[in-house]
Design a protein around this motif. Structure first.
Motif, short mmCIF file in Angstrom:
data_model
loop_
_atom_site.label_atom_id
_atom_site.label_comp_id
_atom_site.label_asym_id
_atom_site.label_seq_id
_atom_site.Cartn_x
_atom_site.Cartn_y
_atom_site.Cartn_z
N ALA A 119 0.86 -1.19 0.00
CA ALA A 119 0.00 0.00 0.00
C ALA A 119 0.89 1.24 0.00
N SER A 121 0.12 4.27 -1.64
CA SER A 121 -0.67 5.48 -1.49
C SER A 121 -1.34 5.50 -0.13
N GLU A 122 -1.94 6.63 0.20
CA GLU A 122 -2.83 6.67 1.34
C GLU A 122 -4.04 5.80 1.00
N THR A 123 -4.09 4.60 1.57
CA THR A 123 -5.11 3.63 1.19
C THR A 123 -5.86 3.20 2.45
N SER A 153 -8.31 -2.11 -4.29
CA SER A 153 -8.31 -1.37 -3.03
C SER A 153 -9.55 -1.71 -2.20
N GLU A 159 -5.34 0.28 -9.14
CA GLU A 159 -4.76 1.63 -9.15
C GLU A 159 -4.85 2.28 -10.52
N ASP A 162 -8.06 4.29 -10.77
CA ASP A 162 -8.33 5.26 -9.72
C ASP A 162 -7.25 6.34 -9.70
N HIS A 164 -6.71 8.58 -7.67
CA HIS A 164 -6.26 8.91 -6.32
C HIS A 164 -5.20 7.94 -5.80
N GLN A 165 -4.95 6.85 -6.54
CA GLN A 165 -3.93 5.90 -6.12
C GLN A 165 -2.64 6.13 -6.90
N ASN A 169 0.28 1.11 -6.97
CA ASN A 169 -0.23 0.87 -5.62
C ASN A 169 -0.88 -0.50 -5.55
N LEU A 170 -0.66 -1.18 -4.43
CA LEU A 170 -1.22 -2.51 -4.17
C LEU A 170 -0.72 -3.55 -5.17
N SER A 186 -0.55 -5.38 3.62
CA SER A 186 -1.44 -4.73 2.66
C SER A 186 -2.65 -4.21 3.41
#
Length: 297
Positions: A119, A121-123, A153, A159, A162, A164-165, A169-170, A186
């Motif tokens: 993770a 990003s801010e997830t 997510s 990601e 999205d 915002h990711q 990410n992930l 995760s």
């Protein structure tokens, strides 16, 4: 051959392809012609329906781009991907079960150290601690095996879907230790609908089918001298395990996503309850490793 009746068409096409030099290509195309012609004779499409069918196939290509592969999605929701997987990798009492690759696999996931989080990003979501071991069919641990993992997510988006990711990410790649073990951090994935903005979405509506997949994590597990395993591990508490839109759930792939409401033993710094753990081992069969072509960049 001059065609005098519809019954002559199939033989005419087969004769035209008779000089194909590649025997496997000849087998595949002969089978395709025979079965596709038999399908047409069974359903007897009108000319208008035939044209609509061709437009549907063309639309699969038009809706395939850098963040979505509608062609792979079509094969998935029609059960074709799962059938091909199980024909090539039948369920075994020893080796781990395989599953379809799906349309969101990407190459070149970041190399990670054991224990790292994927993770980036801010997830926001419930922490998930994943661990397991990679072995061969004889039970021998496979040191240095590569565990390539990716997931949606907690809101059900990969990601690349999205903005915002962060990129990748992930997603991550981990190498097993000397005893074949791996572990990483995760967040618990969510179930999600497959993309429905293209022709496959329209097809699902027409068939009165839901578009959802149960929560899961994807894995590509590889080791020298062994066949590469492409699989998924599903959450045991998902309400659509019995009706996965792409028919990907088999009994061995249902994992136990165990909830911990208090700190239970050693957990990495920063992990707070409630959190989840998933412990799942992979058993590879001997063979030559091969790697999938990513459906998206």
């Amino acid at each position: 051959m001059i065609i005098e009746h519809e019954s002559m068409v199939t033989d005419a096409v087969l004769r035209a392809m008779a000089n194909t030099r590649d025997p496997r290509l000849k087998q595949i195309m002969d089978g395709f012609v025979r079965h596709s012609h038999a399908f047409l004779r069974e359903v007897r499409p009108s000319e208008e329906e035939f044209e609509r069918g061709l437009r549907f196939i063309a639309a699969l290509g038009h809706h395939t781009h850098e963040t979505n592969n509608e062609v792979v999605l079509a094969a998935d929701v029609l059960g074709i991907s799962t059938l091909v997987t199980l024909l090539n990798k039948p369920l075994s009492q020893v080796e781990s079960a395989a599953a379809l690759l799906g349309p969101f696999y990407r190459a070149n996931a970041p190399e990670c150290a054991l224990g790292d989080t994927i993770a980036r990003s801010e997830t926001p979501g419930s922490p998930l601690l994943v661990s397991g071991q990679v072995r061969d069919g004889d039970g021998t641990p496979l040191a240095g095996a590569v565990v390539d993992v990716w997931q949606a997510s907690p809101i059900g988006l990969y990601e690349n879907q999205d903005p915002h990711q962060e990129n990748m990410n992930l997603r991550g790649k981990f190498r097993t230790d000397a005893d074949g073990h791996f572990h990483f951090r995760s967040v618990r994935p969510a179930g999600y609908p497959v993309p429905t903005g293209g022709p496959i979405g329209e097809l699902l509506v027409a068939q009165q089918r839901h578009p959802y997949r149960p929560a899961h994590m994807h894995f590509v597990v590889s080791a020298e001298g062994h066949e590469t395993l492409i699989t998924q591990v599903f959450a045991d508490d998902s309400d659509v395990l019995q009706s996965d839109v792409v028919f990907g759930v088999t009994a061995p792939l249902v994992g136990t996503y165990r909830r911990h409401d208090r700190i239970d033993g050693f957990v990495p710094e920063g992990v707070e309850a409630p959190y989840y753990t998933l412990d799942y081992d992979f058993v590879l069969r001997k063979g030559v490793p091969t790697f999938p072509i990513p459906p998206i960049p």
